[in-house]
Structures are given as C-alpha cells and as structure tokens.
Design an enzyme around this catalytic site. Sequence first.
Site: not given
Ligand code: M6R
Length: 609
Positions: A2, A486
């Site tokens: 959010c 991806k």
């Molecule tokens: O902000 P963060 O790097 O901690 O986020 C981790 C994952 O939520 C993030 O890499 C997610 O897997 C992406 N949507 C992948 O593209």
Amino acid sequence: MCGIVGYIGNKQASEIIVDGLSKLEYRGYDSAGIAVVNDNDTINWAKKKGRLAGLEKILAENPIQGTVGIGHTRWATHGAPSDVNSHPHLNSAETLAVVHNGIIENYMQIREILTEEGYVFKSETDTEVAVHLIDKYYEGDLLAAARKAVSVFRGAYALGVVSSEHKGELVAVRKESPLIVGIGEGEYFIASDVPAILKYTRNVYYLENDEMVHVKDGVLTIYDGNNNVVEKELKTVEWDIEAASKGGFDHFMMKEIYDQPQAIRDTLLRRLDEEGMIHLDDIKLTKEDLEGITKMYIVACGTAYHAGLVGKFAIEKLAKVPVEVDIASEFRYSDPFIDEHTMLIVVSQSGETADTLAAMKLAKAKGARVLAITNVVGSSVAREAHDVFYTWAGPEIAVASTKAYTAQMIAFYMIALDFAYKKGAVIIERYQELIKNIEGLAAKVESILANKDAIEQYSKDMKDTHNAFYLGRGVDYTTAREAALKLKEISYIYTEAFAAGELKHGPIALIEEGTPVLCVVTQDALEEKMISNIKEVKARGAFVIAIAKEGNTEVAKVADDVIYIPVAEDLLMPVLAVIPTQLISYYVSIARGNDVDKPRNLAKSVTVE
Ligand code: M6R
C-alpha cells in the site's frame, strides 16, 4: 504494501494527494481513496475499487476542497479489493479518517473488544480498528488519542490520521512500514516513498520505527517511541524527477531495461579511485574482520535472491569463503547456524521487504555481521545493517525487477573482489583485469539492446504457449531461474526453470511437441553437457531457443534458434545473458495484452510477511 500520501498546507490537498498516489501505484493498485478536511470542518472522502483512474473520475465529477488530507493506494491483505475495504477508513461520526500501510496483527482481538463496546465495523480490514480505537481514546487531543491507540497495536504499520475537529493538524506514525515527511514552503507531506512528493520538495525526513509526526498550525514536531521530541537530520533527495518517470518509453519496464548500462556504470565507477581501486565507503569491514568470517549467508526474495545466487559464485570463486543462499521467508524460520564468525548479506531493491528485514534482524540478534545491498537510501534494511552497499540503479518502478538485478550482480562482483583483495586471495593483475571486464559489461549490454527488434521476434514463438521451460547449468541455471520468474510474473505463462542435468529425473515428462525451451549456454566448461541436454529435449519435440556467446557454432547445430550475446568471462556472463530474457518477457507480455508494469496480484514492494 500500500501507498500513503498526506498533505497539510495552503494548497488544495486533493490534487497533490492524487498526484502523489499516481507515483505510488507500484505499491499496490487494488483500490484508491482520499479524505480531505474541508472548510466546513467536515471530512469529504471518496474511495473506489480498482486503479487510481477510478478515483480520479469520481473526483473530476465531485471535486473535494480542503487543504489537509490523506490518500491511499491499496494492495489487499485483510479483505478482498472492494470499495468498502478501500482506505481511508472513517469513524461512524465521520470526524476521523485513517490510511494505513502494513498489518495490525492483533486487530481481531481489538475488533472484538470494540464490537462489544458498540463500535460498528463496515469493512473486513485490520485498518478499521485503528480509526475506531483512536475514536475511543479521543478526548479532545488528536495526537494523544493516536498515540494511545498505536501503543495497543502489534505488527508493522504506517498510519496517517486527520480529523474534522482538528483542521490544522495531521498525525502520522511509522512502525516497520516506510514513511517519510516532506518539507515544503509552509506545507508538509507524508508519503510511503519519495517519488510521491518529489514534484513538490526534495527535503525529507526519513522516519524511524515508532516515530510519530504531528503537524499543528504550521509547525512540525517529530516524537520518538517514548514521546520525546527528536531532532532529525533533513535529507536532500538527489533523484531527478525525470529519473522517476518513463523517460519517453511506453512502460517503466522497458525504460528500466534501457537504464541498465548506466546502472552498471554508476554502481561500479563511482566506487573506483584514480588508481582503479574499489572503495566501498559504507562497508567498514577490515582485513581482520574478513579473516574472522568463516561462513556467509546471502538472504533475499525473488529476483534479489537470484542475484544472491550469482553472488555465491563470485564470493566463493574470488574471496574463497563458503556461502549459503536462502530465501528470506525460509531462512527466518530455519533456525540457521549463526555465530560471530558468520556474515549475512541481504539483498533488497526496495530495502523494505518484510521477510528480508526479519531475516536480517534474526541474524543480527544471533551475532552475525550484516551487510545490506539495497537500492534505496535510508530504507529499513539500510538502516538496520552494519554495512551497506547501495546499488545506484535509480528508482525502479516496474514490478518486474530488471535494472536492480543487474546492479545487484555488479555489487556482488565488487564486494567479492574487494574482499578477495583484502584477504590476499587475488593478485593485483587479476583484480585490475576483472574491474576492466566488469566495466566493459555496460557497452556489451548496450549492444544487446541495439538488437532488441530481432529479440522481439522470439516473443512470437512464445506468446501463445501455455507453458515454457528454461534450462541452464552452473551460473546459467541462475539466469534461467531469473528469466523464468520474469516471464511468469508479467506474461502469466506457466514457466519453470530447471538445472539441465536434472531434467531426465522427472521434468522431461513435461516436454511435448512444440513446447518452448529456452536454454542458456554461456559457460565454456558446461557447454558440451548443455548440448546433450538440448538434444534430449529436441528429441521429445521441444522448440529450443538458445542464448549463447557470439562465435559459438556448436549450439547453432542443435538449437532451433540462437540469440547471440557478446563474450565476457564466464563469471560475468549472467549480466549479459539475462538481458534477452528480460526483453522476451516484456514483448510476450505486451503481445498478450497484459499490463507490463503492474502485473496482476503483485506489488512492487512486499512489506508484509
Ligand atoms: O525489493 P526487493 O528486492 O526486496 O524485492 C524482492 C522481490 O519481491 C522482487 O525481486 C520480486 O521478485 C520482483 N517482482 C521480481 O521481478
């Protein structure tokens, strides 16, 4: 999850809040809402399930006037996306309005007590207890009532509160969920993230846990958890507003794919001195500290976890320290073996991922030295860690992470090389060679991007498939895993990555006539093995697209198609091999008519467990 925005000043709050929310939709976009204290000392509000555009339509037909207000864009946790579950939530007299990010874990108990006392709940949200509890404690002092309510909550939350009985006041609090305060000319903003207020001010306070913000009659006061006034350092945001927008591309994702050469250069070059030596300013580890580390963990989620897998290859190869890589949500409950000789590296683009944050707190409490790799200055993981490596990729808005991943890999190469050199595990000639090779990646990424139209053609082979498989060996398997994530997250095609050698132990049963199989073949030592695996899937009817180094003629003999990428040393190939896979995912998503930047069911920043 959010996004929260709040405004108090002398301008119309509604326009500023909606504009701010439009920059926060990456945090969630199930619904949006706004509450503004108007000149008649009542609260006018509007909220709507769905994208912000729905709220904007309502406001265009029925504008809301007033100079104090709060707004919210939601990613549902408690209660399905619906008008009634949308924020803000109001008390029954509609004199109080609250927006909330995070989870109030003990909301059920609070709700039961309030219900017994006669409070009527309209929504299924945890947030609604906040507004009723503030109402219950309200005795003429908004700040005191909010403070008392917050003392009852357990969990992670950021709250914004306004009251029609306190037109000149805005109250906000942060606990584990991000919140900043922007300072303008005679006006103040609250927001979950910087882009929401960048148009109006660059001067911000980053709130710490339990800090409470009170703006009253034009004066801002920030209190700590013990109600003491705190003097905080005002930070200036250096980001360019253009950097937080699409820069001429149709989607943030494509812009961010194109940002990658710059992200590589920024992350690397700004840390090299005139002699070409690495200086990691926010990492204070000495040679002695490093020699005392016998084990490393790398912990992260999603794409950041995949960067960690590349990091393991780099650190073990160069710095010669054993590394375990784990998913943060598993690590935190796995009772990991940690002592004062353990180092934990957490990776998080946003720096706010709840599981990653919890994992690092656990490791810290057990005595580990904690290094954070993050893209967001002042983020929670950055503040919690002993040492920080900031990837200078710039703000990443698309839910699908691209440039942050590339920058995270560069971060690992640099950390591994710096540690190796400090420990005497690498000679200066190799050190210099590797830096030159890392620097050379930026131009090589540019050359792959220049070939993007040819890569777009492959999306035609993939767009109508129900499933797809990605194969690789060694560090190529990591690329395959990132590529599969991806594709699945933005195309909604069921995509799985396998270690190519594991295929015949089960997964090969999934291959049918025409199944697209994308094979990453960039590791010289494993090339022959991969060629055998390609033959195996081809024999079962797969349509094979390979990603291979320029000049590789062997792979072309077995694959249906080959995407050639420039040559770099094997350790660095993941940076290049992932680029075509990002482009394929993007084009397949477009071809299927999906919302590339905001895929269904996802949010950019996962700040709940
Ligand atoms: O902000 P963060 O790097 O901690 O986020 C981790 C994952 O939520 C993030 O890499 C997610 O897997 C992406 N949507 C992948 O593209």
